[in-house]
Write a protein that holds these residues in place. Structure first.
Motif, PDB file in Angstrom:
ATOM      1  N   MET A  47      -0.620   3.275   9.987  1.00  0.00           N
ATOM      2  CA  MET A  47       0.476   2.935  10.879  1.00  0.00           C
ATOM      3  C   MET A  47       0.803   4.017  11.897  1.00  0.00           C
ATOM      4  O   MET A  47       0.796   5.200  11.566  1.00  0.00           O
ATOM      5  CB  MET A  47       1.725   2.704  10.018  1.00  0.00           C
ATOM      6  CG  MET A  47       2.891   2.149  10.766  1.00  0.00           C
ATOM      7  SD  MET A  47       4.361   2.025   9.758  1.00  0.00           S
ATOM      8  CE  MET A  47       5.158   3.558  10.131  1.00  0.00           C
ATOM      9  N   ASN A 299       8.148   7.930   8.360  1.00  0.00           N
ATOM     10  CA  ASN A 299       7.288   7.460   7.267  1.00  0.00           C
ATOM     11  C   ASN A 299       6.690   8.612   6.482  1.00  0.00           C
ATOM     12  O   ASN A 299       6.643   8.586   5.245  1.00  0.00           O
ATOM     13  CB  ASN A 299       6.164   6.632   7.889  1.00  0.00           C
ATOM     14  CG  ASN A 299       5.639   5.607   6.939  1.00  0.00           C
ATOM     15  OD1 ASN A 299       6.402   5.002   6.208  1.00  0.00           O
ATOM     16  ND2 ASN A 299       4.337   5.425   6.938  1.00  0.00           N
ATOM     17  N   ILE A 303       6.926   9.737   2.435  1.00  0.00           N
ATOM     18  CA  ILE A 303       5.737   9.945   1.592  1.00  0.00           C
ATOM     19  C   ILE A 303       5.792  11.312   0.934  1.00  0.00           C
ATOM     20  O   ILE A 303       5.504  11.444  -0.270  1.00  0.00           O
ATOM     21  CB  ILE A 303       4.454   9.782   2.423  1.00  0.00           C
ATOM     22  CG1 ILE A 303       4.267   8.303   2.766  1.00  0.00           C
ATOM     23  CG2 ILE A 303       3.233  10.291   1.684  1.00  0.00           C
ATOM     24  CD1 ILE A 303       3.208   8.058   3.778  1.00  0.00           C
TER      25      ILE A 303
ATOM     26  N   ILE B 151       2.956   2.545   1.640  1.00  0.00           N
ATOM     27  CA  ILE B 151       3.920   3.103   2.594  1.00  0.00           C
ATOM     28  C   ILE B 151       3.195   3.892   3.676  1.00  0.00           C
ATOM     29  O   ILE B 151       3.564   3.860   4.849  1.00  0.00           O
ATOM     30  CB  ILE B 151       4.964   3.980   1.872  1.00  0.00           C
ATOM     31  CG1 ILE B 151       5.855   3.093   1.015  1.00  0.00           C
ATOM     32  CG2 ILE B 151       5.803   4.782   2.855  1.00  0.00           C
ATOM     33  CD1 ILE B 151       6.818   3.842   0.138  1.00  0.00           C
ATOM     34  N   TYR B 152       2.120   4.587   3.308  1.00  0.00           N
ATOM     35  CA  TYR B 152       1.364   5.363   4.296  1.00  0.00           C
ATOM     36  C   TYR B 152       0.733   4.445   5.338  1.00  0.00           C
ATOM     37  O   TYR B 152       0.819   4.690   6.539  1.00  0.00           O
ATOM     38  CB  TYR B 152       0.282   6.186   3.596  1.00  0.00           C
ATOM     39  CG  TYR B 152      -0.629   6.896   4.565  1.00  0.00           C
ATOM     40  CD1 TYR B 152      -1.894   6.402   4.859  1.00  0.00           C
ATOM     41  CD2 TYR B 152      -0.222   8.053   5.212  1.00  0.00           C
ATOM     42  CE1 TYR B 152      -2.716   7.034   5.773  1.00  0.00           C
ATOM     43  CE2 TYR B 152      -1.040   8.692   6.121  1.00  0.00           C
ATOM     44  CZ  TYR B 152      -2.293   8.182   6.391  1.00  0.00           C
ATOM     45  OH  TYR B 152      -3.101   8.810   7.292  1.00  0.00           O
ATOM     46  N   PHE B 153       0.103   3.365   4.872  1.00  0.00           N
ATOM     47  CA  PHE B 153      -0.619   2.500   5.796  1.00  0.00           C
ATOM     48  C   PHE B 153       0.299   1.532   6.537  1.00  0.00           C
ATOM     49  O   PHE B 153       0.013   1.173   7.673  1.00  0.00           O
ATOM     50  CB  PHE B 153      -1.684   1.685   5.052  1.00  0.00           C
ATOM     51  CG  PHE B 153      -2.897   2.478   4.644  1.00  0.00           C
ATOM     52  CD1 PHE B 153      -3.296   2.537   3.321  1.00  0.00           C
ATOM     53  CD2 PHE B 153      -3.652   3.166   5.578  1.00  0.00           C
ATOM     54  CE1 PHE B 153      -4.415   3.267   2.940  1.00  0.00           C
ATOM     55  CE2 PHE B 153      -4.773   3.899   5.211  1.00  0.00           C
ATOM     56  CZ  PHE B 153      -5.152   3.956   3.884  1.00  0.00           C
ATOM     57  N   TYR B 154       1.382   1.087   5.905  1.00  0.00           N
ATOM     58  CA  TYR B 154       2.187   0.006   6.471  1.00  0.00           C
ATOM     59  C   TYR B 154       3.638   0.365   6.730  1.00  0.00           C
ATOM     60  O   TYR B 154       4.358  -0.417   7.326  1.00  0.00           O
ATOM     61  CB  TYR B 154       2.136  -1.230   5.544  1.00  0.00           C
ATOM     62  CG  TYR B 154       0.735  -1.763   5.369  1.00  0.00           C
ATOM     63  CD1 TYR B 154      -0.066  -1.304   4.328  1.00  0.00           C
ATOM     64  CD2 TYR B 154       0.196  -2.692   6.258  1.00  0.00           C
ATOM     65  CE1 TYR B 154      -1.369  -1.748   4.180  1.00  0.00           C
ATOM     66  CE2 TYR B 154      -1.104  -3.146   6.111  1.00  0.00           C
ATOM     67  CZ  TYR B 154      -1.876  -2.672   5.067  1.00  0.00           C
ATOM     68  OH  TYR B 154      -3.167  -3.113   4.923  1.00  0.00           O
ATOM     69  N   GLY B 155       4.067   1.518   6.281  1.00  0.00           N
ATOM     70  CA  GLY B 155       5.439   1.939   6.527  1.00  0.00           C
ATOM     71  C   GLY B 155       6.386   1.459   5.448  1.00  0.00           C
ATOM     72  O   GLY B 155       6.135   0.468   4.776  1.00  0.00           O
ATOM     73  N   ALA B 156       7.506   2.216   5.334  1.00  0.00           N
ATOM     74  CA  ALA B 156       8.551   1.839   4.389  1.00  0.00           C
ATOM     75  C   ALA B 156       9.372   0.704   5.007  1.00  0.00           C
ATOM     76  O   ALA B 156       9.365   0.538   6.225  1.00  0.00           O
ATOM     77  CB  ALA B 156       9.435   3.046   4.093  1.00  0.00           C
ATOM     78  N   PRO B 157      10.134  -0.071   4.228  1.00  0.00           N
ATOM     79  CA  PRO B 157      10.259   0.013   2.767  1.00  0.00           C
ATOM     80  C   PRO B 157       9.199  -0.832   2.068  1.00  0.00           C
ATOM     81  O   PRO B 157       8.478  -1.611   2.700  1.00  0.00           O
ATOM     82  CB  PRO B 157      11.651  -0.582   2.525  1.00  0.00           C
ATOM     83  CG  PRO B 157      11.805  -1.587   3.617  1.00  0.00           C
ATOM     84  CD  PRO B 157      11.028  -1.079   4.812  1.00  0.00           C
TER      85      PRO B 157
END
Lengths: 329, 292
Positions: A47, A299, A303, B151-157
């Protein structure tokens, strides 16, 4: 003694796995592909998100345009401060980009492609010849490229929906940056031909735009361009290959484009090391910021916090146990 | 003389009050000690399975590094693909953690030792809970690493259906651990219990499901505990499949085959609850018979 050694080696293996995982997950230098040419693609999957940091609507309307607001260039609620977009890079393919792919996936808006496709079918009255074989037959260049596929969520100041606004975003990154001129010239040639086609006049669609070098560069930037590394050399090759005017200046961090709306203004586009845009700044000639988009790193903070908490939960008991064993001895 | 009898009576009063205190804490404290002891005893299994979980996730991350290997377009799609090894890991883990719960007491002849302050059933329950905590910890680690990646690839939440999937995974662990405990209650040795449980859960259920579906494609294999494991990933779907979407039909040479993709949530939870209650009851009965 043996048991102690085994415990130590188990713990060591566990910690090594965590460290390897951390390295793998870190965004910097996750994937590098050697191309055999002078340029490398340094992007990684995942992202990126730009956030509207500031927007002075009064100054924008007085300098850029009173009718075309930021959401004309950036889809969604890009007029609202703190709105964010999201682009997730899914994959990239070492390919050549055909004229059809360049026109339909990159240059023409989705709605225009759909409309042209309908009028090119029997149901649409076969008014125009708009299909892959016809376009690629007339424009045979297929410059080598990396085709990046992504999902895009438009600017939004609320939570993102689960599914993206644009699930089929494609961005070609030509391995030789001057090849963007081939795509631009092929498109301009095709659009001129199409606009003169009597069948196209019957469709009622507005005339297809032609692009100058500066306009084509701006189109690429609006589409969320990605560049190869080294950044400055790639941008220099791109701008000189397209034949951009002196209004476009390449710097160490990106591009500076002088545009004219109601008055003159400058757009500074900066790129990260991996070739993805990290900020847009629209400034008037006095240096006042009219509009600012910046990378949103919240983000990564989440993490790091999660990794810290996770390490605490899973590794702390092990450390405590080793300490208590040592104390007993 | 009077002072010594007074002291004796005071001492006997203190002792009887201590004993009465002991009876009230008999159910909890010894069981807690058993749980902690069992967790310490099986910590190496926990470490080994934790390392396996980390390595599986590292393997998935390595796969995503291949440029042409596209990642899913949504967060839940990515989580679903990340959980593809989950059911196999669960079956292996449960068999190893719970295979020796009851039969270890008989194979090592410790089942005949009388404990002054601990009921044998509470000993078994304590062992079960200790192993359950450890194994749920392993699964929680798996989910935690998947959550980090999502979360890393697609974002929170994180999507709420991630938590539903974790809940289903824990429920499934409870069901298969009860099944393995039941197997352990009548097997003679730990290896026999582990191997039998593995064979039944990994192979027998699968083969029986295929035979049943071939003989009668309309029959949904809701008896199968293996079929219930599909809920762990199917709850991640944005629109949970209902009706005809829960199966895929194939036609080959005049025969029609039906591949059932997932049970419904209500049926799944009910079946798992039935497995738990029946298996725990049978385990207790078998254990009691062996005591006699």
């Amino acid at each position: 003694m043996m048991r102690k050694k085994m415990n130590k080696s188990l713990i060591g293996l566990f910690c090594l796995s965590i460290i390897l995982l951390g390295n793998c997950v870190s965004s910097h230098g996750l994937m590098e592909i050697s191309t055999g040419t002078t340029y490398e693609l340094k992007i990684s999957k995942g992202m990126t998100s730009l956030q509207v940091k500031s927007y002075d609507e009064t100054k924008w309307k007085a300098t850029v345009s009173s009718t075309s607001l930021p959401n004309s260039s950036f889809d969604g609620d890009a007029n609202i401060v703190n709105a964010r977009n999201k682009v997730i890079i899914n994959a990239w393919f070492d390919n050549g980009t055909t004229a059809w792919e360049g026109f339909t996936q990159f240059i023409l808006p989705y709605t225009t492609v759909m409309a042209l496709s309908i009028f090119g079918t029997k149901a649409g009255g076969n008014l125009i010849k708009f299909n892959e074989s016809v376009v690629n037959g007339n424009y045979t260049s297929q410059p080598l490229s990396w085709e990046v596929t992504a999902n895009e969520w438009y600017y939004n100041n609320t939570e993102f929906y689960e599914t993206s606004n644009n699930p089929m975003k494609v961005f070609p990154i030509f391995k030789t940056p001057s090849n963007y001129k081939i795509l631009m010239d092929d498109y301009n040639n095709w659009s001129n031909t199409m606009n003169k086609d009597p069948g196209f006049a019957f469709t009622g669609l507005p005339a297809l735009p032609n692009y100058t070098a500066d306009e084509f560069l701006w189109l690429m930037i609006e589409r969320g361009m990605i560049i190869a590394s080294p950044n400055k050399q790639y941008l220099t090759g791109l701008t000189s290959g397209l034949g951009c005017s002196t209004n476009v200046v390449v710097s160490e961090t990106g591009l500076s484009i002088t545009k004219t709306g109601i008055a003159s203004y400058v757009v500074e586009v900066t790129f990260k090391e991996d070739g993805i845009i990290s900020s847009f700044v629209f400034k008037d000639l006095s240096g006042n910021i009219l509009y600012n988009l910046e990378l949103d790193n919240s983000n990564l903070v989440i993490i790091y916090i999660m990794i810290g908490v996770g390490l605490g939960i899973f590794i702390l008991p092990i450390i405590l146990q080793i300490r208590s064993k040592k104390k007993r001895k | 003389m009077q002072k010594s009898t007074e002291k004796l009576s005071e001492k006997s009063l203190e002792k009887s009050s201590e004993e009465s205190n002991d009876t009230t804490t008999l159910g909890i404290k010894p069981m807690l000690y058993t749980i902690v002891f069992e967790m310490k005893k099986n910590r190496k299994k926990f470490y080994v399975f934790s390392i396996m979980v980390i390595l599986l996730n590292v393997l998935q991350i390595v796969l995503t590094m291949i440029p042409e290997f596209g990642i899913a377009s949504t967060q839940t799609g990515y989580i679903s693909s990340g959980l593809s090894f989950m059911s196999m890991l669960m079956v292996f883990g449960v068999c190893f953690f719970f295979g020796g719960i009851i039969c270890s007491e008989f194979s090592t002849h410790t089942g005949y030792i009388t404990f002054p302050k601990l009921n044998k059933y509470k000993l078994i329950v304590g062992k079960y809970i200790g192993n359950l905590i450890l194994f749920i910890g392993v699964i929680a680690l798996y989910y935690f690493i998947i959550a980090l990646q999502a979360i890393y690839f697609y974002g929170a939440p994180l999507n709420i259906r991630f938590y539903y999937s974790f809940f289903m995974a824990v429920f499934y662990i409870l069901a298969i651990s009860s099944f393995v405990t039941m197997i352990s209650s009548f097997m003679r040795s730990i290896p026999m219990a582990v191997i039998s449980s593995l064979l039944i859960l990994m192979m027998v259920f699968g083969i029986v499901d295929q035979i049943v579906v071939m003989l009668n494609p309309d029959f949904e294999p809701i008896y199968s505990i293996e079929y219930m494991s599909r809920l762990i990933t199917s709850v991640l779907a944005k629109d949970f499949p209902v009706g005809a979407d829960r199966y895929t039909e194939f036609n080959m040479r005049g025969f029609s085959f039906r591949m059932w993709n997932t049970p419904s949530i209500e049926v799944g939870i009910t079946v798992l609850l039935i497995y738990m209650s029946v298996c725990f009851t049978l385990a207790a009965l078998f254990f009691k018979r062996r005591q006699l």
